[in-house]
Design a protein around this motif. Structure first.
Motif, PDB file in Angstrom:
ATOM      1  N   GLY A  63       0.928  -1.198  -0.083  1.00 35.57           N
ATOM      2  CA  GLY A  63      -0.019  -0.122   0.020  1.00 35.57           C
ATOM      3  C   GLY A  63       0.941   1.275   0.062  1.00 35.57           C
ATOM      4  O   GLY A  63       2.021   1.378  -0.242  1.00 35.57           O
ATOM      5  N   ALA A  64       0.292   2.342   0.289  1.00 34.68           N
ATOM      6  CA  ALA A  64       0.970   3.678   0.259  1.00 34.68           C
ATOM      7  C   ALA A  64       1.428   4.103   1.917  1.00 34.68           C
ATOM      8  O   ALA A  64       2.476   4.720   1.831  1.00 34.68           O
ATOM      9  CB  ALA A  64       0.074   4.714  -0.291  1.00 34.68           C
ATOM     10  N   GLY A 148      -2.302   6.463  -2.291  1.00 41.23           N
ATOM     11  CA  GLY A 148      -3.403   5.369  -2.171  1.00 41.23           C
ATOM     12  C   GLY A 148      -4.654   5.373  -3.146  1.00 41.23           C
ATOM     13  O   GLY A 148      -4.934   4.660  -3.773  1.00 41.23           O
ATOM     14  N   GLN A 149      -5.020   6.743  -3.088  1.00 36.70           N
ATOM     15  CA  GLN A 149      -6.258   7.032  -4.216  1.00 36.70           C
ATOM     16  C   GLN A 149      -6.032   6.792  -5.477  1.00 36.70           C
ATOM     17  O   GLN A 149      -6.425   5.953  -6.451  1.00 36.70           O
ATOM     18  CB  GLN A 149      -6.964   8.331  -3.873  1.00 36.70           C
ATOM     19  N   VAL A 150      -4.501   7.083  -6.007  1.00 32.45           N
ATOM     20  CA  VAL A 150      -4.311   7.289  -7.149  1.00 32.45           C
ATOM     21  C   VAL A 150      -3.772   5.877  -7.579  1.00 32.45           C
ATOM     22  O   VAL A 150      -4.131   5.206  -8.787  1.00 32.45           O
ATOM     23  CB  VAL A 150      -2.871   7.973  -7.528  1.00 32.45           C
ATOM     24  N   MET A 151      -3.323   5.074  -6.659  1.00 32.53           N
ATOM     25  CA  MET A 151      -2.924   3.594  -6.958  1.00 32.53           C
ATOM     26  C   MET A 151      -4.063   2.682  -7.013  1.00 32.53           C
ATOM     27  O   MET A 151      -4.025   1.765  -8.043  1.00 32.53           O
ATOM     28  CB  MET A 151      -1.816   2.953  -5.594  1.00 32.53           C
ATOM     29  N   TRP A 152      -5.126   3.108  -6.038  1.00 32.29           N
ATOM     30  CA  TRP A 152      -6.461   2.247  -6.150  1.00 32.29           C
ATOM     31  C   TRP A 152      -7.043   2.701  -7.515  1.00 32.29           C
ATOM     32  O   TRP A 152      -7.601   1.539  -8.195  1.00 32.29           O
ATOM     33  CB  TRP A 152      -7.360   2.589  -5.157  1.00 32.29           C
ATOM     34  N   TYR A 161      -9.144   0.232  -1.751  1.00 34.68           N
ATOM     35  CA  TYR A 161      -8.632   1.329  -1.104  1.00 34.68           C
ATOM     36  C   TYR A 161      -7.944   1.119   0.297  1.00 34.68           C
ATOM     37  O   TYR A 161      -6.799   1.717   0.518  1.00 34.68           O
ATOM     38  CB  TYR A 161      -9.509   2.304  -1.125  1.00 34.68           C
ATOM     39  N   PHE A 162      -8.707   0.387   1.202  1.00 32.19           N
ATOM     40  CA  PHE A 162      -8.161   0.328   2.393  1.00 32.19           C
ATOM     41  C   PHE A 162      -6.751  -0.336   2.569  1.00 32.19           C
ATOM     42  O   PHE A 162      -6.212  -0.027   3.504  1.00 32.19           O
ATOM     43  CB  PHE A 162      -9.116  -0.509   3.478  1.00 32.19           C
ATOM     44  N   ASP A 163      -6.536  -1.210   1.540  1.00 28.08           N
ATOM     45  CA  ASP A 163      -5.189  -1.944   1.651  1.00 28.08           C
ATOM     46  C   ASP A 163      -4.042  -0.956   1.256  1.00 28.08           C
ATOM     47  O   ASP A 163      -2.862  -1.170   1.543  1.00 28.08           O
ATOM     48  CB  ASP A 163      -5.112  -3.035   0.323  1.00 28.08           C
ATOM     49  N   HIS A 164      -4.397   0.166   0.527  1.00 30.44           N
ATOM     50  CA  HIS A 164      -3.501   1.202   0.667  1.00 30.44           C
ATOM     51  C   HIS A 164      -3.288   2.315   1.726  1.00 30.44           C
ATOM     52  O   HIS A 164      -2.091   2.720   1.940  1.00 30.44           O
ATOM     53  CB  HIS A 164      -3.775   2.134  -0.640  1.00 30.44           C
TER      54      HIS A 164
END
Length: 196
Positions: A63-64, A148-152, A161-164
């Motif tokens: 994640g981030a 995290g949002q960008v990666m998701w 998203y919660f993994d980030h």
């Protein structure tokens, strides 16, 4: 992209853990050199070894949040200014992450993890983290929420998203940080040396 990011996440976490352990025995620069050597060895020469595969299998997705906080912690040890979270924030984060992870594995009757696949709850959590970060002045938290949002959105790493923005390692990290903070508060202040 996912493989590259997970490798980078693994590198930051391995470096951070080895660095934090090594600095108990040696100076920071030597600890950093040792951490770099171990990280490079595990991710190149020993990439297919049981220990490297186990680290990635157990800890991925990184994640981030965890890599960003680990990176900030490393920078802080070399005198770079980074966010300082209050003791109350650390305690609240520990309680929240512990309850979230417990609920996500079925220990509680409610499963919040399933909402991490849905754009509206994921966006709401990202916005809430950014607003908290803005209010409290936590650049690292805002960076983790946005990254995290960008990666998701780009399907890098996890599709949840919660993994980030959460990770199981946050529980022991937050607990140890809180314990060290409380021990520091209870320790009597040293008297200032007399000036002749």
């Amino acid at each position: 992209m996912t493989v590259a990011y997970e490798t980078a996440g693994a590198a930051v976490i391995i470096f951070w853990v080895v660095f934090r352990i090594a600095r108990w025995a040696v100076a920071d620069r030597i600890a950093a050199a040792l951490a770099a050597a171990v990280t490079v060895a595990l991710l190149t020469v020993l990439a297919d070894s049981a220990i490297t595969l186990m680290i990635v299998a157990v800890l991925a997705p990184f994640g981030a949040m965890l890599p960003i906080l680990a990176g900030a912690n490393i920078l802080a040890k070399f005198g770079r200014p980074v966010d300082r979270f209050s003791t109350v924030e650390i305690l609240l984060a520990l309680i929240f992450v512990t309850l979230f992870l417990a609920a996500s594995i079925g220990a509680l009757p409610f499963d919040p993890y399933r909402f991490g696949y849905d754009p509206l709850p994921a966006g709401a959590v990202a916005l809430a983290l950014c607003l908290w970060a803005l209010w409290r002045g936590h650049v690292t938290l805002a960076l983790a929420a946005v990254l995290g949002q960008v990666m998701w959105m780009t399907d890098t790493g996890s599709t949840n998203y919660f993994d980030h923005v959460s990770h199981m390692l946050l529980v022991p990290v937050l607990a140890i940080t809180l314990l060290l903070r409380l021990v520091g508060m209870l320790r009597p202040a040293r008297p200032a040396p007399d000036k002749a």
